[in-house]
Design an enzyme around this catalytic site. Sequence first.
Site, PDB file in Angstrom:
ATOM      1  N   GLN A 257       0.278  -8.518   5.303  1.00  0.00           N
ATOM      2  CA  GLN A 257       0.645  -9.588   6.238  1.00  0.00           C
ATOM      3  C   GLN A 257      -0.379 -10.720   6.234  1.00  0.00           C
ATOM      4  OE1 GLN A 257       2.126  -8.300  10.088  1.00  0.00           O
ATOM      5  NE2 GLN A 257       1.276 -10.097  11.094  1.00  0.00           N
TER       6      GLN A 257
ATOM      7  N   CYS B 170       4.518   1.658   7.973  1.00  0.00           N
ATOM      8  CA  CYS B 170       3.456   2.563   7.538  1.00  0.00           C
ATOM      9  C   CYS B 170       2.599   3.018   8.712  1.00  0.00           C
ATOM     10  CB  CYS B 170       2.587   1.917   6.458  1.00  0.00           C
ATOM     11  SG  CYS B 170       1.810   0.363   6.963  1.00  0.00           S
TER      12      CYS B 170
ATOM     13  N   HIS C 228       0.815  -1.218   0.000  1.00  0.00           N
ATOM     14  CA  HIS C 228       0.000   0.000   0.000  1.00  0.00           C
ATOM     15  C   HIS C 228       0.850   1.269   0.000  1.00  0.00           C
ATOM     16  CE1 HIS C 228      -3.146  -2.696   2.160  1.00  0.00           C
ATOM     17  NE2 HIS C 228      -3.242  -2.796   0.851  1.00  0.00           N
ATOM     18  N   HIS C 229       2.012   1.235   0.661  1.00  0.00           N
ATOM     19  CA  HIS C 229       2.831   2.442   0.794  1.00  0.00           C
ATOM     20  C   HIS C 229       4.273   2.255   0.337  1.00  0.00           C
ATOM     21  CE1 HIS C 229      -0.381   2.721   3.927  1.00  0.00           C
ATOM     22  NE2 HIS C 229      -0.504   3.927   3.409  1.00  0.00           N
TER      23      HIS C 229
ATOM     24  N   HIS D  89       4.875  -2.678  11.271  1.00  0.00           N
ATOM     25  CA  HIS D  89       4.643  -2.040   9.980  1.00  0.00           C
ATOM     26  C   HIS D  89       5.080  -0.577  10.033  1.00  0.00           C
ATOM     27  CE1 HIS D  89       2.052  -5.239   8.059  1.00  0.00           C
ATOM     28  NE2 HIS D  89       2.171  -5.657   9.312  1.00  0.00           N
TER      29      HIS D  89
END
Length: 279
Positions: free
Chosen positions: A210, A240, A171-172, A238
Amino acid sequence: MKPQTSEQNGNSQNGDAPADAASVAVEAAATIPTGGAASTPTDVASTAVAVSKNSQQLKLEMLNMELASNGSGHEKCTFHHDLELDHKPPTREALLPDMARSYRLLLGGLGENPDRQGLIKTPERAAKAMLYFTKGYDQSLEDVLNGAVFDEDHDEMVVVKDIEMFSMCEHHLVPFYGKVSIGYLPCNKILGLSKLARIVEIFSRRLQVQERLTKQIAVAVTQAVQPAGVAVVVEGVHMCMVMRGVQKINSKTVTSTMLGVFRDDPKTREEFLNLVNSK
């Protein structure tokens, strides 16, 4: 005496398609029904085109069948529709120049000078790093196992815990890392212990979440040794969530996948969790 040739009726000895348009036309004429009116030149030409197209289609189908039987991994590759092209997929290293150019544009977009001393080689370094972070795309379960599956009369739980894991949040595009614990109940087949860690590497070295990573590891172990059950627990940090967004530096994410007897039998699941959580 008329000299013999290696071709008859436009076909070579090895059974290839007609060599030229005239041969195609002869073959086409032979396919037109003789019971009706006399064939016109237009009829012959139209049928010749159809036979030529059918011949090309047959070649394409045979090529696709050969590719599929060879397990090349490119059965649906559009480049294989060009019969004149000896297609080979590019290596990941071949992607470096384009990736480096993209990183250079990104630096410029951030307002930096890509030509200053500290950044002049950064695009290439970043491209190489990203290829390493995602090297799992180049690996398969069969390659990693390398025959390390052994027949053994053992049906008690096998657990390897605290396997280090590094991955990239899809996502990031920032890292998440942690540890993986794997347990399985063999059915007369065991797996080389290091292969469990290598299975983690296959799927963690990709763009991931994950939850999916946890399940992919469990399914891979199941495919490798067909055990009575597989259990996987992943604990991750994470970035993020740590260095952006809510910035909770002490948060950890725990995910699990239970298959077979680990899902169906609470006592077996409890035994695994106790072994994983023991110090």
